[in-house]
Write a protein that holds these residues in place. Structure first.
Motif, PDB file in Angstrom:
ATOM      1  N   ASP A  71      -4.146  -0.343  -7.663  1.00 46.78           N
ATOM      2  CA  ASP A  71      -3.768  -0.751  -8.519  1.00 46.78           C
ATOM      3  C   ASP A  71      -3.325  -2.062  -7.861  1.00 46.78           C
ATOM      4  OD1 ASP A  71      -1.982   0.663  -8.367  1.00 46.78           O
ATOM      5  OD2 ASP A  71      -1.883   0.881 -10.601  1.00 46.78           O
ATOM      6  N   ARG A  72      -2.953  -2.021  -6.497  1.00 49.05           N
ATOM      7  CA  ARG A  72      -1.710  -3.541  -6.653  1.00 49.05           C
ATOM      8  C   ARG A  72      -1.857  -3.261  -5.044  1.00 49.05           C
ATOM      9  NH1 ARG A  72       3.300  -0.794  -9.438  1.00 49.05           N
ATOM     10  NH2 ARG A  72       1.964   0.585 -10.498  1.00 49.05           N
ATOM     11  N   GLU A  73      -0.639  -4.138  -4.534  1.00 51.81           N
ATOM     12  CA  GLU A  73      -0.979  -4.063  -2.814  1.00 51.81           C
ATOM     13  C   GLU A  73       0.086  -3.412  -2.558  1.00 51.81           C
ATOM     14  OE1 GLU A  73      -0.695  -8.722  -1.577  1.00 51.81           O
ATOM     15  OE2 GLU A  73       0.706  -8.457  -3.017  1.00 51.81           O
ATOM     16  N   ALA A  74      -0.251  -2.871  -1.725  1.00 53.41           N
ATOM     17  CA  ALA A  74       1.356  -1.535  -0.749  1.00 53.41           C
ATOM     18  C   ALA A  74       1.447  -2.166   0.243  1.00 53.41           C
ATOM     19  CB  ALA A  74       0.264  -0.279  -1.215  1.00 53.41           C
ATOM     20  N   ASN A  75       2.523  -1.365   0.490  1.00 53.18           N
ATOM     21  CA  ASN A  75       3.231  -0.915   2.652  1.00 53.18           C
ATOM     22  C   ASN A  75       3.246   0.346   2.721  1.00 53.18           C
ATOM     23  OD1 ASN A  75       4.262  -4.281   1.216  1.00 53.18           O
ATOM     24  ND2 ASN A  75       3.718  -3.946   4.013  1.00 53.18           N
ATOM     25  N   VAL A  76       2.664   0.374   4.536  1.00 54.94           N
ATOM     26  CA  VAL A  76       3.462   1.691   4.789  1.00 54.94           C
ATOM     27  C   VAL A  76       4.879   2.379   4.939  1.00 54.94           C
ATOM     28  CG1 VAL A  76       0.984   2.513   4.520  1.00 54.94           C
ATOM     29  CG2 VAL A  76       2.568   1.399   6.621  1.00 54.94           C
ATOM     30  N   SER A  77       5.549   3.153   5.042  1.00 54.25           N
ATOM     31  CA  SER A  77       6.871   3.747   5.445  1.00 54.25           C
ATOM     32  C   SER A  77       6.758   4.017   7.508  1.00 54.25           C
ATOM     33  CB  SER A  77       7.757   4.372   5.321  1.00 54.25           C
ATOM     34  OG  SER A  77       6.715   5.618   6.174  1.00 54.25           O
ATOM     35  N   GLN A  78       7.439   3.382   8.332  1.00 53.37           N
ATOM     36  CA  GLN A  78       7.578   3.795   9.795  1.00 53.37           C
ATOM     37  C   GLN A  78       6.728   5.423   9.822  1.00 53.37           C
ATOM     38  OE1 GLN A  78      11.733   3.204  11.014  1.00 53.37           O
ATOM     39  NE2 GLN A  78      12.156   5.563   9.848  1.00 53.37           N
ATOM     40  N   HIS A  79       7.029   5.948   8.855  1.00 54.50           N
ATOM     41  CA  HIS A  79       6.551   6.975   9.383  1.00 54.50           C
ATOM     42  C   HIS A  79       5.045   7.212   9.165  1.00 54.50           C
ATOM     43  CE1 HIS A  79      10.512   8.485   9.416  1.00 54.50           C
ATOM     44  NE2 HIS A  79      10.976   7.521   8.505  1.00 54.50           N
ATOM     45  N   VAL A  80       4.036   6.485   8.438  1.00 52.02           N
ATOM     46  CA  VAL A  80       3.135   6.215   8.057  1.00 52.02           C
ATOM     47  C   VAL A  80       2.512   5.108   9.161  1.00 52.02           C
ATOM     48  CG1 VAL A  80       0.996   6.131   6.090  1.00 52.02           C
ATOM     49  CG2 VAL A  80       3.466   6.962   5.740  1.00 52.02           C
ATOM     50  N   CYS A  81       1.095   5.949   9.517  1.00 49.28           N
ATOM     51  CA  CYS A  81      -0.004   4.516  10.180  1.00 49.28           C
ATOM     52  C   CYS A  81      -1.094   4.300   9.792  1.00 49.28           C
ATOM     53  CB  CYS A  81       0.640   4.999  11.981  1.00 49.28           C
ATOM     54  SG  CYS A  81      -1.565   4.404  12.725  1.00 49.28           S
ATOM     55  N   VAL A  82      -1.504   2.786   9.635  1.00 45.95           N
ATOM     56  CA  VAL A  82      -2.405   2.342   9.049  1.00 45.95           C
ATOM     57  C   VAL A  82      -3.630   2.262  10.282  1.00 45.95           C
ATOM     58  CG1 VAL A  82      -3.558  -0.004   7.974  1.00 45.95           C
ATOM     59  CG2 VAL A  82      -0.772   0.877   7.403  1.00 45.95           C
ATOM     60  N   ILE A  83      -4.607   3.462   9.759  1.00 42.09           N
ATOM     61  CA  ILE A  83      -6.025   2.294  10.558  1.00 42.09           C
ATOM     62  C   ILE A  83      -6.966   1.931  10.077  1.00 42.09           C
ATOM     63  CG2 ILE A  83      -7.405   4.046  11.831  1.00 42.09           C
ATOM     64  CD1 ILE A  83      -5.901   6.346  11.895  1.00 42.09           C
ATOM     65  N   ARG A  84      -7.159   0.635  10.931  1.00 40.25           N
ATOM     66  CA  ARG A  84      -7.896  -0.443  10.467  1.00 40.25           C
ATOM     67  C   ARG A  84      -9.053   0.134  10.839  1.00 40.25           C
ATOM     68  NH1 ARG A  84      -4.993  -5.025   8.323  1.00 40.25           N
ATOM     69  NH2 ARG A  84      -4.663  -3.453   6.661  1.00 40.25           N
ATOM     70  N   LEU A  85      -9.982   0.084  10.154  1.00 40.38           N
ATOM     71  CA  LEU A  85     -11.168   0.472  10.565  1.00 40.38           C
ATOM     72  C   LEU A  85     -12.370  -0.954  11.017  1.00 40.38           C
ATOM     73  CD1 LEU A  85     -12.158   3.563   8.781  1.00 40.38           C
ATOM     74  CD2 LEU A  85     -11.415   3.043  11.201  1.00 40.38           C
ATOM     75  N   ILE A  86     -13.075  -0.836  11.867  1.00 44.31           N
ATOM     76  CA  ILE A  86     -13.556  -1.624  12.144  1.00 44.31           C
ATOM     77  C   ILE A  86     -15.414  -1.701  11.158  1.00 44.31           C
ATOM     78  CG2 ILE A  86     -15.697  -2.417  13.891  1.00 44.31           C
ATOM     79  CD1 ILE A  86     -14.169  -1.667  16.168  1.00 44.31           C
ATOM     80  N   ARG A  87     -15.440  -2.460  10.045  1.00 47.52           N
ATOM     81  CA  ARG A  87     -16.599  -2.357   9.781  1.00 47.52           C
ATOM     82  C   ARG A  87     -17.673  -2.339   9.839  1.00 47.52           C
ATOM     83  NH1 ARG A  87     -12.609  -0.853   6.415  1.00 47.52           N
ATOM     84  NH2 ARG A  87     -11.230  -2.930   4.525  1.00 47.52           N
ATOM     85  N   ASN A  88     -18.507  -1.890   8.927  1.00 47.22           N
ATOM     86  CA  ASN A  88     -20.033  -1.050   9.139  1.00 47.22           C
ATOM     87  C   ASN A  88     -20.272  -0.860  10.739  1.00 47.22           C
ATOM     88  OD1 ASN A  88     -21.093  -3.052   7.536  1.00 47.22           O
ATOM     89  ND2 ASN A  88     -20.736  -4.545   8.542  1.00 47.22           N
ATOM     90  N   THR A  89     -18.889   0.170  11.127  1.00 47.66           N
ATOM     91  CA  THR A  89     -19.179   1.184  11.966  1.00 47.66           C
ATOM     92  C   THR A  89     -17.924   2.604  11.507  1.00 47.66           C
ATOM     93  OG1 THR A  89     -18.834  -0.710  13.700  1.00 47.66           O
ATOM     94  CG2 THR A  89     -18.020   1.978  14.384  1.00 47.66           C
TER      95      THR A  89
END
Length: 178
Positions: A71-89
């Protein structure tokens, strides 16, 4: 962010920490928030709908979830890794469940480093094997998981209603009203 707890607010963009990443779900109850200015300065840790987040340190290493519609924007802490996926894959729900499977969790525990504290670095995360069946199969998997989650929720509601009914019955019985 610099300043730790002192910069957290009760409103603004979420600051997703390791305790917010549960296995295959995000728990934002009591989540910390950041002032917009700090959020804006943390471009590398911003999350988007469709991202997968993975805890990479401590006792919760390996907990993984996909980011749905926040429901709003977000960031992650250094203990959490963001995995950005390739769309349509890759479908985020599928990837989250794949990474939470026993085989993936065992792999995560085998490759993590740290003598006294478990940790994965971003290179190790990039090297985690990810079996990706055709997109349609991933979608079907995600749909079936969603159906199961709805059934689990209904079952939980029924159990709570039965429990309340039982306690009401006990109360009436002990008052001699039966």
């Amino acid at each position: 962010p610099r300043g730790g707890d002192a910069v957290y607010t009760n409103h603004g963009p979420y600051f997703i920490r390791s305790q917010n990443v549960q296995m295959n779900r995000i728990d934002l109850d009591g989540a910390a928030c950041l002032p917009q200015s700090i959020h804006d300065s943390m471009a590398r840790t911003k999350v988007e709908s469709g991202d997968v987040v993975l805890n990479i340190t401590g006792a919760s290493i390996g907990r993984v979830a996909h980011i749905g519609g926040l429901d709003r924007e977000a960031n992650v802490s250094q203990h959490v890794c963001v995995i950005r996926l390739i769309r349509n894959t890759a479908i985020p729900e599928y990837v989250s469940y794949f990474l939470s499977s026993p085989g993936s969790q065992n792999r995560i525990l085998r490759v993590q480093t740290g003598a006294s504290r478990q940790a994965l670095n971003h290179q190790q995360v990039r090297q985690l094997p990810l079996m990706l069946p055709p997109l349609e199969m991933q979608r079907e998997f995600a749909e079936r998981v969603a159906e199961i989650r709805v059934l689990e929720s209904k079952q939980s509601e029924s159990a709570r209603a039965l429990d309340a009914l039982f306690h009401s019955l006990l109360s009436r019985a002990f008052r001699g009203e039966l």
